[in-house]
Design an enzyme around this catalytic site. Structure first.
Site, PDB file in Angstrom:
ATOM      1  N   ARG A 103       0.841  -1.194   0.000  1.00 42.30           N
ATOM      2  CA  ARG A 103       0.000   0.000   0.000  1.00 42.30           C
ATOM      3  C   ARG A 103       0.865   1.229   0.000  1.00 42.30           C
ATOM      4  O   ARG A 103       1.727   1.374   0.869  1.00 42.30           O
ATOM      5  CB  ARG A 103      -0.798   0.034   1.318  1.00 42.30           C
ATOM      6  CG  ARG A 103      -2.137  -0.449   1.205  1.00 42.30           C
ATOM      7  CD  ARG A 103      -3.009  -0.211   2.361  1.00 42.30           C
ATOM      8  NE  ARG A 103      -2.522   0.252   3.642  1.00 42.30           N
ATOM      9  CZ  ARG A 103      -3.334   0.601   4.615  1.00 42.30           C
ATOM     10  NH1 ARG A 103      -4.633   0.570   4.423  1.00 42.30           N
ATOM     11  NH2 ARG A 103      -2.876   0.989   5.781  1.00 42.30           N
ATOM     12  N   THR A 107      -1.218   7.530  -0.514  1.00 43.86           N
ATOM     13  CA  THR A 107      -2.513   7.418  -1.212  1.00 43.86           C
ATOM     14  C   THR A 107      -3.331   6.218  -0.748  1.00 43.86           C
ATOM     15  O   THR A 107      -4.533   6.140  -1.011  1.00 43.86           O
ATOM     16  CB  THR A 107      -2.284   7.251  -2.725  1.00 43.86           C
ATOM     17  OG1 THR A 107      -1.593   5.996  -2.932  1.00 43.86           O
ATOM     18  CG2 THR A 107      -1.433   8.376  -3.297  1.00 43.86           C
ATOM     19  N   ASP A 199       0.414  -2.991  12.262  1.00 46.95           N
ATOM     20  CA  ASP A 199       0.950  -3.368  10.953  1.00 46.95           C
ATOM     21  C   ASP A 199       1.355  -4.844  10.987  1.00 46.95           C
ATOM     22  O   ASP A 199       2.335  -5.211  11.651  1.00 46.95           O
ATOM     23  CB  ASP A 199       2.148  -2.480  10.606  1.00 46.95           C
ATOM     24  CG  ASP A 199       2.624  -2.724   9.187  1.00 46.95           C
ATOM     25  OD1 ASP A 199       2.947  -3.885   8.852  1.00 46.95           O
ATOM     26  OD2 ASP A 199       2.662  -1.770   8.399  1.00 46.95           O
ATOM     27  N   ASP A 202       5.010  -5.792   9.817  1.00 45.48           N
ATOM     28  CA  ASP A 202       6.033  -5.397  10.791  1.00 45.48           C
ATOM     29  C   ASP A 202       6.001  -6.297  12.021  1.00 45.48           C
ATOM     30  O   ASP A 202       7.045  -6.636  12.582  1.00 45.48           O
ATOM     31  CB  ASP A 202       5.828  -3.933  11.214  1.00 45.48           C
ATOM     32  CG  ASP A 202       6.307  -2.968  10.135  1.00 45.48           C
ATOM     33  OD1 ASP A 202       7.132  -3.379   9.294  1.00 45.48           O
ATOM     34  OD2 ASP A 202       5.841  -1.815  10.134  1.00 45.48           O
TER      35      ASP A 202
HETATM   36  C1  PRP Z   1      -0.797  -4.727   4.509  1.00 47.80           C
HETATM   37  C2  PRP Z   1      -1.594  -6.008   4.608  1.00 47.80           C
HETATM   38  C3  PRP Z   1      -2.402  -6.000   3.351  1.00 47.80           C
HETATM   39  C4  PRP Z   1      -2.660  -4.526   3.131  1.00 47.80           C
HETATM   40  C5  PRP Z   1      -4.075  -4.235   3.514  1.00 47.80           C
HETATM   41  O1  PRP Z   1       0.282  -4.858   3.664  1.00 47.80           O
HETATM   42  O2  PRP Z   1      -0.786  -7.150   4.746  1.00 47.80           O
HETATM   43  O3  PRP Z   1      -1.739  -6.562   2.238  1.00 47.80           O
HETATM   44  O4  PRP Z   1      -1.772  -3.808   4.002  1.00 47.80           O
HETATM   45  O5  PRP Z   1      -4.397  -2.924   3.211  1.00 47.80           O
HETATM   46  P1  PRP Z   1      -5.462  -2.532   2.103  1.00 47.80           P
HETATM   47  O6  PRP Z   1      -6.630  -3.460   2.292  1.00 47.80           O
HETATM   48  O7  PRP Z   1      -5.801  -1.105   2.454  1.00 47.80           O
HETATM   49  O8  PRP Z   1      -4.826  -2.669   0.769  1.00 47.80           O
HETATM   50  P2  PRP Z   1       1.330  -3.662   3.472  1.00 47.80           P
HETATM   51  O9  PRP Z   1       0.913  -2.773   2.356  1.00 47.80           O
HETATM   52  O10 PRP Z   1       1.586  -3.008   4.796  1.00 47.80           O
HETATM   53  O11 PRP Z   1       2.608  -4.411   2.957  1.00 47.80           O
HETATM   54  P3  PRP Z   1       3.546  -5.449   3.723  1.00 47.80           P
HETATM   55  O12 PRP Z   1       2.717  -6.694   3.982  1.00 47.80           O
HETATM   56  O13 PRP Z   1       4.631  -5.683   2.741  1.00 47.80           O
HETATM   57  O14 PRP Z   1       4.020  -4.830   5.000  1.00 47.80           O
HETATM   58  N1  URA Z   2      -2.302  -3.119   6.942  1.00 48.44           N
HETATM   59  C1  URA Z   2      -1.961  -3.569   8.176  1.00 48.44           C
HETATM   60  O1  URA Z   2      -0.963  -4.301   8.326  1.00 48.44           O
HETATM   61  N2  URA Z   2      -2.729  -3.194   9.209  1.00 48.44           N
HETATM   62  C2  URA Z   2      -3.833  -2.433   9.084  1.00 48.44           C
HETATM   63  O2  URA Z   2      -4.498  -2.135  10.088  1.00 48.44           O
HETATM   64  C3  URA Z   2      -4.160  -1.970   7.795  1.00 48.44           C
HETATM   65  C4  URA Z   2      -3.380  -2.344   6.746  1.00 48.44           C
END
Ligand code: PRP
Ligand code: URA
Length: 208
Positions: A103, A107, A199, A202
């Site tokens: 994400r 945005t 998150d 993380d």
């Molecule tokens: C997180 C999560 C989803 C996304 C959800 O990933 O694991 O994939 O956010 O958010 P959305 O429904 O608003 O798209 P992130 O973008 O943080 O990436 P990562 O798993 O690499 O940390």
């Molecule tokens: N991605 C995450 O990991 N946590 C949230 O709460 C939303 C998006």
């Protein structure tokens, strides 16, 4: 909202520990894997069976076995990786595809960066896995990619969903059944699920 909440007590108990800010990376990872395994058990409840003849130590009998439905699990990187082992532990024959989507923090739009599927993905039933369904952007992008590759029968398995994300996935991919352990209250101004668990990536990988 079309969503199936898996409210098994073991899943709910483990989810509460995962949500706790004091739960460390090791425990978070272990519990997420355990929940994924329990959820996979529910999601595969309607897999077709067939009968074969087997020989027990006592006699021959007709016995039920899975009727050869081919499955693929597709984690959304990174956080979806934390659920793969739980699923493949009880579905060892499942192939694993990967979709890389993150994400954009400003945005909140999904950015695609990786895609690798089993060559026969079009013949497989798909379980997309990602612990968090927030705005729904990442899941919609991942399902778009999977459908472009020819797969048709797709289910989504997440841990915590926001009502906003469920509606978006229902709207953009009404054929995709959503399974989650919880539908939380809402998204906050930064697109985080409230109360959520922070998150997920993380917390799984200890990157913050
Ligand atoms: C997180 C999560 C989803 C996304 C959800 O990933 O694991 O994939 O956010 O958010 P959305 O429904 O608003 O798209 P992130 O973008 O943080 O990436 P990562 O798993 O690499 O940390
Ligand atoms: N991605 C995450 O990991 N946590 C949230 O709460 C939303 C998006």
């Amino acid at each position: 909202m079309q969503v199936r909440v898996i409210d098994h007590p073991l899943i709910q108990h483990k989810l509460s520990i995962i949500r706790d800010v004091n739960t460390g990376t090791k425990e978070f990872r272990e519990l997420l894997e355990e929940i994924a395994m329990l959820m996979a058990y529910e999601i595969t409840r309607n897999l077709p069976l067939e009968e074969i003849e087997i020989q027990t130590p006592v006699t021959t009998c007709r016995a039920k076995v899975l009727s050869g439905k081919k499955l693929a699990v597709v984690p959304i990187l990174r956080a979806g990786l934390g659920m793969v082992n739980g699923v493949t532990r009880i579905i060892p024959a499942a192939r694993v595809g990967h979709v890389g989507v993150y994400r954009d923090p400003e945005t909140l739009n999904p950015v695609e960066y990786y895609c690798k599927f089993p060559t026969d993905i079009a013949e497989r039933d798909i379980i997309v896995i990602d612990p968090m369904l927030a705005t729904g952007g990442s899941v919609v992008a991942a399902i778009d990619m999977i459908k472009r590759s020819g797969a048709k029968n797709i289910k989504l398995m997440c841990l915590v969903a926001a009502p906003e994300g469920v509606r978006v996935v229902n709207d953009r991919h009404p054929d995709v059944e959503i399974y989650t352990a919880a539908v939380d209250e809402r998204l906050n101004d930064h697109g985080y699920i409230v109360p959520g668990l922070g998150d997920a990536g993380d917390r799984i990988f200890g990157t913050k």
